[in-house]
Design a protein around this motif. Structure first.
Motif, short mmCIF file in Angstrom:
data_model
loop_
_atom_site.label_atom_id
_atom_site.label_comp_id
_atom_site.label_asym_id
_atom_site.label_seq_id
_atom_site.Cartn_x
_atom_site.Cartn_y
_atom_site.Cartn_z
N HIS A 33 39.81 39.19 0.85
CA HIS A 33 38.80 39.89 1.62
C HIS A 33 37.46 39.08 1.40
CE1 HIS A 33 41.47 42.60 2.52
NE2 HIS A 33 41.56 43.02 1.35
N ILE A 34 37.21 37.73 0.91
CA ILE A 34 35.93 37.08 0.39
C ILE A 34 34.97 37.22 1.33
CG2 ILE A 34 36.75 34.74 0.73
CD1 ILE A 34 34.39 35.90 -2.16
N ALA A 35 35.30 36.84 2.78
CA ALA A 35 34.06 36.85 3.87
C ALA A 35 33.61 38.22 4.02
CB ALA A 35 34.88 36.16 5.06
N PRO A 36 34.70 39.03 4.29
CA PRO A 36 33.83 40.67 4.33
C PRO A 36 33.03 41.26 3.34
CG PRO A 36 36.22 40.74 4.52
CD PRO A 36 35.87 39.20 4.55
N LEU A 37 33.61 40.82 2.04
CA LEU A 37 33.01 41.27 0.66
C LEU A 37 31.47 40.54 0.66
CD1 LEU A 37 32.95 42.50 -1.90
CD2 LEU A 37 33.86 40.51 -2.96
N THR A 38 31.58 39.39 0.96
CA THR A 38 30.26 38.63 0.92
C THR A 38 29.37 39.22 2.05
OG1 THR A 38 31.17 36.58 0.33
CG2 THR A 38 29.00 36.21 0.56
N GLN A 39 29.94 39.40 3.13
CA GLN A 39 28.92 39.96 4.32
C GLN A 39 28.44 41.36 4.04
OE1 GLN A 39 27.90 38.28 6.71
NE2 GLN A 39 29.51 36.99 7.69
N GLY A 40 29.28 42.10 3.38
CA GLY A 40 29.16 43.32 3.01
C GLY A 40 27.94 43.47 2.00
N LEU A 41 28.11 42.56 0.83
CA LEU A 41 27.02 42.64 -0.19
C LEU A 41 25.46 42.25 0.54
CD1 LEU A 41 29.27 41.22 -3.24
CD2 LEU A 41 28.38 43.64 -2.81
N ILE A 42 25.56 41.22 1.31
CA ILE A 42 24.70 40.59 1.99
C ILE A 42 23.85 41.85 2.78
CG2 ILE A 42 23.44 39.26 3.82
CD1 ILE A 42 25.52 37.01 2.68
N GLU A 43 24.68 42.63 3.51
CA GLU A 43 24.28 43.81 4.09
C GLU A 43 23.40 44.82 3.30
OE1 GLU A 43 27.36 45.20 6.61
OE2 GLU A 43 27.45 43.24 7.55
N GLN A 44 24.26 44.79 2.06
CA GLN A 44 23.54 45.90 1.16
C GLN A 44 22.19 45.21 0.52
OE1 GLN A 44 26.40 46.99 -2.15
NE2 GLN A 44 27.85 47.74 -0.58
N GLN A 45 21.84 44.06 0.94
CA GLN A 45 20.68 43.47 0.43
C GLN A 45 20.77 43.11 -1.15
OE1 GLN A 45 17.32 45.48 1.94
NE2 GLN A 45 17.46 44.21 4.07
N ARG A 46 21.94 42.72 -1.45
CA ARG A 46 22.15 42.37 -2.71
C ARG A 46 22.01 40.60 -2.86
NH1 ARG A 46 22.83 46.86 -5.31
NH2 ARG A 46 24.07 48.54 -3.97
N HIS A 47 21.56 40.09 -3.81
CA HIS A 47 21.57 38.77 -4.08
C HIS A 47 22.78 38.17 -4.55
CE1 HIS A 47 17.27 38.27 -3.09
NE2 HIS A 47 16.99 39.47 -3.58
N THR A 48 23.76 37.62 -3.68
CA THR A 48 25.24 37.36 -4.07
C THR A 48 25.18 36.07 -4.28
OG1 THR A 48 25.53 39.08 -2.39
CG2 THR A 48 27.41 37.62 -2.67
N MET A 49 25.95 35.81 -5.35
CA MET A 49 26.27 34.38 -5.88
C MET A 49 27.70 34.21 -5.85
SD MET A 49 24.99 32.82 -9.32
CE MET A 49 23.48 33.69 -9.27
N ILE A 50 28.20 33.21 -5.22
CA ILE A 50 29.76 32.93 -5.40
C ILE A 50 30.06 31.87 -6.37
CG2 ILE A 50 31.62 32.27 -3.99
CD1 ILE A 50 30.50 33.55 -1.68
N CYS A 51 30.68 32.11 -7.31
CA CYS A 51 30.95 31.16 -8.40
C CYS A 51 32.26 30.57 -8.27
CB CYS A 51 30.96 31.77 -9.87
SG CYS A 51 29.51 32.72 -10.30
N THR A 52 32.33 29.06 -8.06
CA THR A 52 33.49 28.49 -7.42
C THR A 52 33.55 27.16 -7.75
OG1 THR A 52 34.49 27.84 -5.44
CG2 THR A 52 32.12 27.90 -5.38
N ASN A 53 35.07 26.82 -7.91
CA ASN A 53 35.26 25.47 -8.33
C ASN A 53 35.28 24.55 -7.06
OD1 ASN A 53 37.79 25.75 -6.72
ND2 ASN A 53 39.17 26.43 -8.64
N ALA A 54 35.07 24.87 -5.85
CA ALA A 54 34.44 24.47 -4.63
C ALA A 54 35.80 23.95 -3.68
CB ALA A 54 33.86 22.97 -4.95
#
Ligand code: SF4
Length: 333
Positions: free
Chosen positions: A88-109
């Motif tokens: 659910h990474i895409a809807p999770l990220t969208q949902g956090l952005i909608e909550q106006q939270r500064h969202t950082m994805i920590c990834t190995n790329a």
């Protein structure tokens, strides 16, 4: 600027509100680990060892979004495991952005190309790419050839598409001061927006602690980082760097960076585990924050974890004129 202006304003506003409410132990950052599975097996990763029995578990989307509202932190770092493997990474990220939270994805790329087709750039979104050294070192740490080149290609792609990109590099015992400098110059040339350099963590579940910097080895390497921070966008604060070079002590603030994963709220901190609690309130009720603030636990002995100590720096902002001025100059430069 090393940190987006909007994030600094939102964080300052949130902290003032917490103070007005008389809160003492409030979170600044939620470390949201929706899964612990990963497509790499890096040297020094405590998560894949600690959570091997639940490595296939993934948090339901509603639970992950609810964790952010439950604790209320203005910054959410989605980590893991490899968060881009979360279904659910895409809807999770969208949902956090909608909550106006500064969202950082920590990834190995590795899975970034797929993700950027689903989520557009936003002032609330940034990426934190794990890169522990130049090609030979990084590929050795992640135990797979070609990953350094993949990271570099993905950083270029993200910058071209207009995303904000930071890097996160662990300095191990074997990392030389010369390689730190080479890496910082190289990442600066790629145009990354910020670089975090931290000492390796002594995870309680790991036994191979000969890979970590000993306390006496830390000052030399972080003197180099502090010097480089004058010219490059290193985001470690100057106060935390003073701590890493051994020029001052800092108390810990583990409640500023709280961790939620498929098993619950992990306490007392990102690094050490006494238990997992079913609610944020339960985590607070079960944890003697003053005990950990004053680093009385034996497991705190060698810890220099940024999530514990950068929180302290943020909470102490304004108490010393000199430190505050250094912080302002650092963020504006
Ligand atoms: S000093 Fe380190 S191990 Fe101890 S509570 Fe703070 S972050 Fe956790």
């Amino acid at each position: 600027m090393r940190i987006p202006l909007r994030q600094m304003i939102d964080l300052g506003r949130y902290m003032r509100r917490q103070k007005r409410l008389g809160e003492k132990y409030y979170p600044l950052v939620l470390m949201l680990e929706p899964l612990h599975a990963c497509n790499l097996a890096c040297v020094g990763c405590g998560r894949i060892v600690e959570y091997k029995d639940t490595i296939r578990d993934q948090m339901p989307l509603e639970e992950a979004l609810a964790a952010a509202t439950e604790c209320g932190a203005p910054i959410v770092s989605i980590c893991g495991g490899e968060p881009l493997m979360y279904k659910h990474i895409a809807p999770l990220t969208q949902g956090l952005i909608e909550q106006q939270r500064h969202t950082m994805i920590c990834t190995n790329a590795i899975l970034l190309e797929r993700f950027v087709k689903q989520v557009a750039p936003s002032p609330y979104l940034s990426f934190n790419i794990h890169i522990d050294g130049m090609r030979e070192t990084h590929d050795r740490v992640v135990d797979r050839d070609g990953i350094f080149d993949k990271c570099v290609a993905m950083i270029r792609m993200l910058k071209d598409k207009g995303y904000r990109v930071q890097t996160n590099s662990t300095v191990f015992k074997e990392t030389s001061a010369e390689e730190i400098e080479e890496l910082v110059r190289f990442l600066g040339g790629l145009g990354v927006d910020g670089m975090l350099l931290t000492p390796g963590y002594h995870y309680q579940v790991l036994t191979n602690d000969d890979i970590y910097l000993k306390s006496e080895e830390m000052p030399y390497k972080f003197h180099k980082v502090r010097k480089l921070a004058e010219d490059y966008k290193i985001i470690n604060t100057p106060i935390y760097l003073d701590y890493l070079v051994g020029e001052r002590d800092l108390l810990c603030s583990p409640w500023t960076t709280v961790t939620r994963n498929p098993r619950g709220w992990k306490g007392p901190c990102y690094l050490i585990t006494n238990g997992h609690y079913q609610s944020f309130k339960e985590l607070h009720g079960a944890t003697d924050w003053e005990f950990y603030r004053t680093k009385q636990d034996i497991r705190c002995r060698n810890c220099k974890l940024h999530s514990g100590f950068e929180g302290t720096v943020a909470l102490e902002f304004g108490q010393s004129l000199r430190d505050s001025w250094r912080m302002v100059r650092h963020y504006l430069s």
